[in-house]
Design a protein around this motif. Structure first.
Motif, PDB file in Angstrom:
ATOM      1  N   ASN A   2     -54.088   8.988 -54.349  1.00  0.00           N
ATOM      2  CA  ASN A   2     -53.311   8.888 -53.119  1.00  0.00           C
ATOM      3  C   ASN A   2     -53.380  10.199 -52.354  1.00  0.00           C
ATOM      4  OD1 ASN A   2     -52.487   6.346 -53.871  1.00  0.00           O
ATOM      5  ND2 ASN A   2     -50.568   7.043 -54.764  1.00  0.00           N
ATOM      6  N   PRO A   3     -53.510  10.130 -51.038  1.00  0.00           N
ATOM      7  CA  PRO A   3     -53.461  11.364 -50.261  1.00  0.00           C
ATOM      8  C   PRO A   3     -52.036  11.905 -50.252  1.00  0.00           C
ATOM      9  CG  PRO A   3     -53.588   9.459 -48.810  1.00  0.00           C
ATOM     10  CD  PRO A   3     -53.732   8.953 -50.212  1.00  0.00           C
ATOM     11  N   ALA A   4     -51.900  13.203 -50.018  1.00  0.00           N
ATOM     12  CA  ALA A   4     -50.576  13.812 -49.957  1.00  0.00           C
ATOM     13  C   ALA A   4     -49.798  13.199 -48.805  1.00  0.00           C
ATOM     14  CB  ALA A   4     -50.705  15.319 -49.769  1.00  0.00           C
ATOM     15  N   ARG A   5     -48.494  13.021 -49.004  1.00  0.00           N
ATOM     16  CA  ARG A   5     -47.664  12.479 -47.943  1.00  0.00           C
ATOM     17  C   ARG A   5     -46.444  13.375 -47.776  1.00  0.00           C
ATOM     18  NH1 ARG A   5     -43.393   8.807 -49.875  1.00  0.00           N
ATOM     19  NH2 ARG A   5     -43.401   9.006 -52.129  1.00  0.00           N
ATOM     20  N   SER A   6     -45.951  13.466 -46.586  1.00  0.00           N
ATOM     21  CA  SER A   6     -44.793  14.288 -46.304  1.00  0.00           C
ATOM     22  C   SER A   6     -43.572  13.386 -46.187  1.00  0.00           C
ATOM     23  CB  SER A   6     -44.995  15.072 -45.013  1.00  0.00           C
ATOM     24  OG  SER A   6     -43.846  15.827 -44.727  1.00  0.00           O
ATOM     25  N   ILE A   7     -42.557  13.657 -46.985  1.00  0.00           N
ATOM     26  CA  ILE A   7     -41.293  12.940 -46.896  1.00  0.00           C
ATOM     27  C   ILE A   7     -40.167  13.945 -46.850  1.00  0.00           C
ATOM     28  CG2 ILE A   7     -42.142  10.906 -48.119  1.00  0.00           C
ATOM     29  CD1 ILE A   7     -40.477  11.918 -50.544  1.00  0.00           C
ATOM     30  N   GLN A   8     -38.994  13.473 -46.538  1.00  0.00           N
ATOM     31  CA  GLN A   8     -37.801  14.302 -46.553  1.00  0.00           C
ATOM     32  C   GLN A   8     -37.079  14.047 -47.873  1.00  0.00           C
ATOM     33  OE1 GLN A   8     -36.281  16.066 -43.597  1.00  0.00           O
ATOM     34  NE2 GLN A   8     -38.408  16.032 -42.966  1.00  0.00           N
ATOM     35  N   ILE A   9     -36.702  15.097 -48.558  1.00  0.00           N
ATOM     36  CA  ILE A   9     -35.942  14.954 -49.801  1.00  0.00           C
ATOM     37  C   ILE A   9     -34.615  15.700 -49.656  1.00  0.00           C
ATOM     38  CG2 ILE A   9     -37.987  14.669 -51.258  1.00  0.00           C
ATOM     39  CD1 ILE A   9     -37.462  17.575 -52.230  1.00  0.00           C
ATOM     40  N   PRO A  10     -33.607  15.297 -50.427  1.00  0.00           N
ATOM     41  CA  PRO A  10     -32.316  15.961 -50.314  1.00  0.00           C
ATOM     42  C   PRO A  10     -32.314  17.372 -50.889  1.00  0.00           C
ATOM     43  CG  PRO A  10     -32.229  14.174 -51.921  1.00  0.00           C
ATOM     44  CD  PRO A  10     -33.590  14.162 -51.321  1.00  0.00           C
ATOM     45  N   VAL A  11     -31.653  18.247 -50.161  1.00  0.00           N
ATOM     46  CA  VAL A  11     -31.402  19.604 -50.621  1.00  0.00           C
ATOM     47  C   VAL A  11     -29.887  19.738 -50.703  1.00  0.00           C
ATOM     48  CG1 VAL A  11     -31.599  22.057 -50.074  1.00  0.00           C
ATOM     49  CG2 VAL A  11     -33.488  20.497 -49.549  1.00  0.00           C
ATOM     50  N   ILE A  12     -29.386  20.095 -51.858  1.00  0.00           N
ATOM     51  CA  ILE A  12     -27.949  20.142 -52.091  1.00  0.00           C
ATOM     52  C   ILE A  12     -27.459  21.583 -52.047  1.00  0.00           C
ATOM     53  CG2 ILE A  12     -26.104  19.550 -53.694  1.00  0.00           C
ATOM     54  CD1 ILE A  12     -28.287  17.429 -54.769  1.00  0.00           C
ATOM     55  N   ASP A  13     -26.535  21.847 -51.145  1.00  0.00           N
ATOM     56  CA  ASP A  13     -25.933  23.176 -51.012  1.00  0.00           C
ATOM     57  C   ASP A  13     -24.791  23.257 -52.021  1.00  0.00           C
ATOM     58  OD1 ASP A  13     -24.537  25.466 -50.334  1.00  0.00           O
ATOM     59  OD2 ASP A  13     -24.545  25.052 -48.179  1.00  0.00           O
ATOM     60  N   SER A  14     -25.009  23.941 -53.123  1.00  0.00           N
ATOM     61  CA  SER A  14     -24.015  23.994 -54.191  1.00  0.00           C
ATOM     62  C   SER A  14     -22.734  24.727 -53.772  1.00  0.00           C
ATOM     63  CB  SER A  14     -24.597  24.631 -55.453  1.00  0.00           C
ATOM     64  OG  SER A  14     -24.979  25.960 -55.208  1.00  0.00           O
ATOM     65  N   THR A  15     -22.798  25.499 -52.697  1.00  0.00           N
ATOM     66  CA  THR A  15     -21.579  26.165 -52.227  1.00  0.00           C
ATOM     67  C   THR A  15     -20.684  25.197 -51.457  1.00  0.00           C
ATOM     68  OG1 THR A  15     -22.585  26.965 -50.174  1.00  0.00           O
ATOM     69  CG2 THR A  15     -22.723  28.403 -52.108  1.00  0.00           C
ATOM     70  N   ARG A  16     -21.263  24.135 -50.914  1.00  0.00           N
ATOM     71  CA  ARG A  16     -20.481  23.117 -50.193  1.00  0.00           C
ATOM     72  C   ARG A  16     -20.149  21.919 -51.071  1.00  0.00           C
ATOM     73  NH1 ARG A  16     -20.764  23.232 -44.183  1.00  0.00           N
ATOM     74  NH2 ARG A  16     -19.773  21.228 -44.483  1.00  0.00           N
ATOM     75  N   CYS A  17     -20.949  21.684 -52.096  1.00  0.00           N
ATOM     76  CA  CYS A  17     -20.748  20.529 -52.976  1.00  0.00           C
ATOM     77  C   CYS A  17     -19.467  20.712 -53.783  1.00  0.00           C
ATOM     78  CB  CYS A  17     -21.944  20.362 -53.914  1.00  0.00           C
ATOM     79  SG  CYS A  17     -21.805  18.954 -55.033  1.00  0.00           S
TER      80      CYS A  17
END
Length: 75
Positions: A2-17
């Protein structure tokens, strides 16, 4: 291959969580869980390569601790 694909993944800010856990059941792939660090809990993304970028966790987080960021995945 498969060719590389760009997706959005979650980034969790542990200071706000707050460790409320609302995001965990929204992930139908079960990629989020709560982790303890000392007396605090916070959400953690596991196996980011399997994330489809549906944004359900970002929408569900009542504290704005989850944002989406580009990630490159490939075969």
């Amino acid at each position: 291959m498969n060719p590389a694909r760009s997706i959005q993944i979650p980034v969790i800010d542990s200071t706000r969580c707050t460790g409320c856990g609302w995001c965990v059941p929204t992930c139908h792939l079960h990629l989020l869980s709560l982790q303890a660090q000392g007396w605090r809990k916070f959400s953690t993304l596991h196996d980011a390569d399997r994330c489809v970028g549906c944004r359900k966790c970002e929408v569900r987080c009542p504290f704005g601790a989850i944002t989406m960021a580009p990630a490159m995945t490939g075969a």
